[in-house]
Design an enzyme around this catalytic site. Sequence first.
Site, short mmCIF file in Angstrom:
data_model
loop_
_atom_site.label_atom_id
_atom_site.label_comp_id
_atom_site.label_asym_id
_atom_site.label_seq_id
_atom_site.Cartn_x
_atom_site.Cartn_y
_atom_site.Cartn_z
CB ILE A 21 -7.54 1.93 -8.44
CG1 ILE A 21 -8.09 3.21 -7.80
CG2 ILE A 21 -6.21 2.21 -9.15
CD1 ILE A 21 -7.24 3.75 -6.63
CB SER A 42 -2.05 5.56 0.12
OG SER A 42 -2.79 6.61 0.74
CE1 TYR A 77 -4.82 1.78 2.53
CE2 TYR A 77 -4.24 4.08 2.84
CZ TYR A 77 -4.64 3.05 2.02
OH TYR A 77 -4.85 3.29 0.67
#
Length: 243
Positions: A14, A139, A152
Amino acid sequence: MSKIAIITGASRGIGREIAKQLAKSQIQVIANYNNSEKEAIQLKRELEKQNIIIDIVKADISKREEAQRLVEFVLKKYHKVDILINNAGISEYKIFTDETDEDWDRVINTNLYSAFIMSQEVIPSMVHHKNGCIINISSIWGMVGSSLEVLYSISKAGMNGMTKALAKELGPSNIRVNAIAPGAIDTAMNANLSREELEQLEEDTPLGRIGKPEDIAKCVTWLVEDTFTTGQVISVNGGWIIT
Ligand code: NAP
């Protein structure tokens, strides 16, 4: 003078696509990398063929002194930073009770502490110029949580909280802070997914496909040009998860 943008983790995936799209919009890009030097040099050469010159700078942005060195390089060469894209990140799949303190340090330092220190390093210049745009690549898991990706999810939820709080603190200095929370995007980070899992993801996504790095880069380009959006977490996910 062109706008100056630092993109962390721009050697692959990305970040690489964000670097390309911003560089093609007349923005002076400083593309950070850590391990993937070959890919970073390839990116620089690819853009040079189109007469676009970018800087590539090696730094492990999970470490204060390396983040400092990166920003010092930019301030010395360009005297300001207009745009910071906190993109560098790592994923980790593990049962929560197997996670170690070292796992915590690695994931949190790479994904969240890096955004904290990089932002701290660039903000004085942005405040001085009364202009700035910080975009955190978070995210969807920071919004809804993911099983086997607790660390995460913590790191990205922290990033979302930081985005909202910092937007309030920096708004009076005309600095906008936003996050993009991608869904599943086709990069090395998802290389572990099987063909069947990818097909299932496509089926579960109203727009019928998983995302491409370009989809995220387009949103970054829009946010960079925008003037009145701040404190937002925008999930670019094809409708896969609608909160
Ligand atoms: P990727 O293809 O694995 O690329 C990760 C990038 O981060 C690489 O350029 C890597 O650089 C850099 N990086 C990692 N640790 C670093 C460090 N300590 N210092 C500097 N750079 C570092 O991953 P991606 O899919 O493009 O992910 C980019 C961002 O999007 C991440 O924050 C990720 O959490 C987020 N995201 C991705 C997805 C997805 O489905 N792919 C979904 C949601 C969010 P080197 O190789 O040079 O070390």
